[in-house]
Design an enzyme around this catalytic site. Structure first.
Site, PDB file in Angstrom:
ATOM      1  N   CYS A 126     -38.436  33.561 -22.946  1.00  0.00           N
ATOM      2  CA  CYS A 126     -37.160  33.173 -23.554  1.00  0.00           C
ATOM      3  C   CYS A 126     -36.395  32.230 -22.624  1.00  0.00           C
ATOM      4  O   CYS A 126     -36.867  31.151 -22.334  1.00  0.00           O
ATOM      5  CB  CYS A 126     -36.352  34.401 -23.969  1.00  0.00           C
ATOM      6  SG  CYS A 126     -35.011  34.008 -25.129  1.00  0.00           S
TER       7      CYS A 126
ATOM      8  N   HIS B  67     -40.070  36.723 -27.687  1.00  0.00           N
ATOM      9  CA  HIS B  67     -40.104  37.904 -26.821  1.00  0.00           C
ATOM     10  C   HIS B  67     -41.387  38.686 -27.087  1.00  0.00           C
ATOM     11  O   HIS B  67     -41.448  39.490 -28.013  1.00  0.00           O
ATOM     12  CB  HIS B  67     -38.890  38.792 -27.087  1.00  0.00           C
ATOM     13  CG  HIS B  67     -37.619  38.229 -26.563  1.00  0.00           C
ATOM     14  ND1 HIS B  67     -37.190  38.445 -25.262  1.00  0.00           N
ATOM     15  CD2 HIS B  67     -36.693  37.414 -27.134  1.00  0.00           C
ATOM     16  CE1 HIS B  67     -36.050  37.813 -25.069  1.00  0.00           C
ATOM     17  NE2 HIS B  67     -35.729  37.182 -26.187  1.00  0.00           N
TER      18      HIS B  67
ATOM     19  N   GLU C 264     -42.472  41.138 -25.482  1.00  0.00           N
ATOM     20  CA  GLU C 264     -42.199  42.556 -25.236  1.00  0.00           C
ATOM     21  C   GLU C 264     -41.544  43.232 -26.429  1.00  0.00           C
ATOM     22  O   GLU C 264     -41.475  44.465 -26.491  1.00  0.00           O
ATOM     23  CB  GLU C 264     -41.332  42.716 -23.972  1.00  0.00           C
ATOM     24  CG  GLU C 264     -39.871  42.372 -24.127  1.00  0.00           C
ATOM     25  CD  GLU C 264     -39.541  40.888 -24.027  1.00  0.00           C
ATOM     26  OE1 GLU C 264     -38.344  40.561 -23.923  1.00  0.00           O
ATOM     27  OE2 GLU C 264     -40.460  40.049 -24.072  1.00  0.00           O
TER      28      GLU C 264
END
Length: 196
Positions: A80, A184, A186
Site C-alpha cells: 500500500c 493489502h 494481508e
C-alpha cells in the site's frame, strides 16, 4: 527470515498473521542489525504518504534498508503506502520518496459514479507473468484495496500487476529485487498468500 519494518505505522499485526499462515518465519523490527540479517524485507504502509516517510526517516532505518536492498539485492515488498514510498514522491504530500523505482504517485481521478477512496475487492491481472508474485494468478484473482492514490511507473516494464477502477492503473510494480503492491495481501484471504 523476513524482516517486517516497524516505523510506528502500518497494520503490522495482519502482515505477521499472513506470514504465520504461510509458515514463513518473520520478525517485526526497528533494529538495524536485524534488518541486516534479513533474507527478505516487507515495508508496510498505512495512512498518508508524508507521515509514513517522516516516520521512516525518523526511524534511522533508511541507510540499512538502502544497503540491503540496493547493494545486497535483498528482496523487498512494499504494501500500500509502503509501495508508494518506493517512488520519487506522491501527489498526496510534499515529502520525497525513497526513489528506488522511477515512478510517480497520482490521485485517482474523480469520475461519475466512482467513490474515492477505492475501497473493497477488485480483480487484478498480471502484466509480467514471469515474476514470482504473478504466479498462479487467474481470472478469479482479486485483492482488497483501500487507497486514493495510485502508482504510475515511468517505465511500463516496471508495471507488474494491473487493475481497473475508473482507469487502468498499476496494482503492483517491480524493478529488479524491489516490488510493491497497492492492495493489502494481508487482508485478501487466500489470494493474499504471497510467497515470493
Amino acid at each position: 527470515m523476513i524482516a517486517i519494518i516497524d516505523y510506528n505505522i502500518g497494520n503490522i499485526g495482519a502482515v505477521v498473521s499472513m506470514l504465520q499462515r504461510l509458515g514463513l518465519p518473520s520478525r517485526v523490527t526497528a533494529k538495524p542489525d536485524e534488518v541486516e540479517q534479513a533474507d527478505r524485507i516487507i515495508l508496510p504502509g498505512n495512512g498518508a504518504f508524508d507521515p509514513c516517510m517522516q516516520n521512516l526517516r525518523a526511524s534511522g532505518l533508511i541507510p540499512v534498508l538502502e544497503h540491503q536492498v540496493l547493494h545486497r539485492r535483498v528482496q523487498l515488498l512494499g504494501i500500500c503506502v509502503g509501495a508508494q514510498m518506493l517512488g520519487r514522491g506522491s501527489a498526496e504530500g510534499m515529502e520525497p520518496g525513497l526513489g528506488w523505482i522511477d515512478m510517480e504517485v497520482k490521485r485517482l481521478p474523480a469520475l461519475p459514479g466512482l467513490r474515492i477512496p477505492h475501497m473493497g475487492w477488485n480483480q487484478v491481472r498480471p502484466s509480467n507473468c514471469d515474476h514470482s508474485l504473478a504466479q498462479g494468478m487467474n481470472a478469479e484473482t482479486r485483492f482488497y484495496f483501500v487507497h486514493s492514490y495510485y502508482m504510475e511507473p515511468i517505465d511500463p516494464a516496471d508495471v507488474l500487476l494491473q487493475t481497473h477502477y475508473g482507469i487502468n492503473f498499476a496494482a503492483g510494480v517491480a524493478h529488479k529485487n524491489i516490488a510493491g503492491v497497492q492492495f493489502h495481501p494481508e487482508k485478501s484471504h487466500r489470494f493474499g498468500n504471497i510467497r515470493s
